[in-house]
Design a protein around this motif. Structure first.
Motif, mmCIF file in Angstrom:
data_model
loop_
_atom_site.group_PDB
_atom_site.id
_atom_site.type_symbol
_atom_site.label_atom_id
_atom_site.label_comp_id
_atom_site.label_asym_id
_atom_site.label_seq_id
_atom_site.Cartn_x
_atom_site.Cartn_y
_atom_site.Cartn_z
ATOM 1 N N ARG A 289 -16.346 -4.115 2.014
ATOM 2 C CA ARG A 289 -15.461 -3.770 0.904
ATOM 3 C C ARG A 289 -14.543 -2.604 1.251
ATOM 4 N N ILE A 290 -13.299 -2.735 0.787
ATOM 5 C CA ILE A 290 -12.299 -1.678 0.948
ATOM 6 C C ILE A 290 -11.558 -1.523 -0.379
ATOM 7 N N VAL A 291 -10.901 -0.388 -0.548
ATOM 8 C CA VAL A 291 -10.030 -0.176 -1.700
ATOM 9 C C VAL A 291 -8.694 0.359 -1.208
ATOM 10 N N THR A 292 -7.643 0.004 -1.911
ATOM 11 C CA THR A 292 -6.320 0.546 -1.610
ATOM 12 C C THR A 292 -6.247 1.947 -2.200
ATOM 13 N N VAL A 293 -5.917 2.935 -1.365
ATOM 14 C CA VAL A 293 -5.812 4.304 -1.873
ATOM 15 C C VAL A 293 -4.386 4.839 -1.848
ATOM 16 N N ALA A 294 -3.507 4.219 -1.058
ATOM 17 C CA ALA A 294 -2.130 4.709 -1.012
ATOM 18 C C ALA A 294 -1.193 3.633 -0.498
ATOM 19 N N VAL A 295 -0.021 3.639 -1.052
ATOM 20 C CA VAL A 295 1.104 2.898 -0.492
ATOM 21 C C VAL A 295 1.989 3.991 0.085
ATOM 22 N N ASP A 296 1.888 4.153 1.397
ATOM 23 C CA ASP A 296 2.564 5.267 2.059
ATOM 24 C C ASP A 296 4.072 5.072 2.146
ATOM 25 N N SER A 297 4.492 3.822 2.246
ATOM 26 C CA SER A 297 5.924 3.507 2.235
ATOM 27 C C SER A 297 6.072 2.039 1.853
ATOM 28 N N PHE A 298 7.201 1.741 1.260
ATOM 29 C CA PHE A 298 7.490 0.358 0.875
ATOM 30 C C PHE A 298 9.000 0.217 0.785
ATOM 31 N N GLN A 299 9.569 -0.640 1.617
ATOM 32 C CA GLN A 299 11.011 -0.857 1.595
ATOM 33 C C GLN A 299 11.314 -2.328 1.351
ATOM 34 N N PHE A 300 12.197 -2.566 0.389
ATOM 35 C CA PHE A 300 12.710 -3.914 0.153
ATOM 36 C C PHE A 300 13.998 -4.038 0.954
ATOM 37 N N HIS A 301 14.064 -5.035 1.829
ATOM 38 C CA HIS A 301 15.254 -5.230 2.661
ATOM 39 C C HIS A 301 16.173 -6.313 2.113
ATOM 40 N N GLN A 302 15.580 -7.396 1.632
ATOM 41 C CA GLN A 302 16.338 -8.547 1.142
ATOM 42 C C GLN A 302 15.615 -9.125 -0.072
ATOM 43 N N PRO A 303 16.334 -9.825 -0.947
ATOM 44 C CA PRO A 303 15.661 -10.445 -2.090
ATOM 45 C C PRO A 303 14.851 -11.672 -1.660
#
Length: 129
Positions: A51-65
């Motif tokens: 088991r794991i849990v998400t603790v951070a979204v360190d970066s997130f970039q949308f490039h195209q739709p």
């Protein structure tokens, strides 16, 4: 057509549907974020051997739709391993409908996961095999 990221593995592939659209008729960014998190967690869970849990979204970039009918493929690779946590880089590509089946990178993200025990407390990662 974009080249797929080196040393990444296909973690998830899903078709974007009309149910996944925002008020403007494009695929909702939150839907894509969810797919990216699922892809990252698949790789993290396998490495953590549990088991794991998400603790951070360190970066997130949308490039195209992303559009209705696109086939979205998320490729992931582990970029950092700590004592209880690991970071996964996920790149999502959309294969457009049509004769060319063009595939373009639509987003990229870095997410951090923590291995947890049955009481949801951080636990050490097992050595890589």
């Amino acid at each position: 057509m974009n080249t797929l990221p080196d040393e990444s593995e296909l973690a998830i592939r899903v078709m974007a549907t009309a149910a996944d659209t925002n008020a403007s008729g494009d695929i909702f960014g939150g839907w894509l974020m969810s797919q990216v998190d699922m892809a990252g967690s698949i790789i993290a869970r396998r490495r953590a051997n549990g088991r794991i849990v998400t603790v951070a979204v360190d970066s997130f970039q949308f490039h195209q739709p992303v559009f209705v009918g696109d086939l979205v493929s998320c490729y992931a690779r582990i970029t950092r391993v700590g004592r209880t946590s690991l970071t996964v880089n996920v790149k999502a590509y959309a294969e457009r409908q049509g004769a060319t089946h063009e595939s373009i990178q639509v987003t990229e993200a870095d997410l951090t996961y923590v291995a947890v025990d049955v009481e949801r407390r951080p636990r050490p990662l097992t050595p890589a095999t």
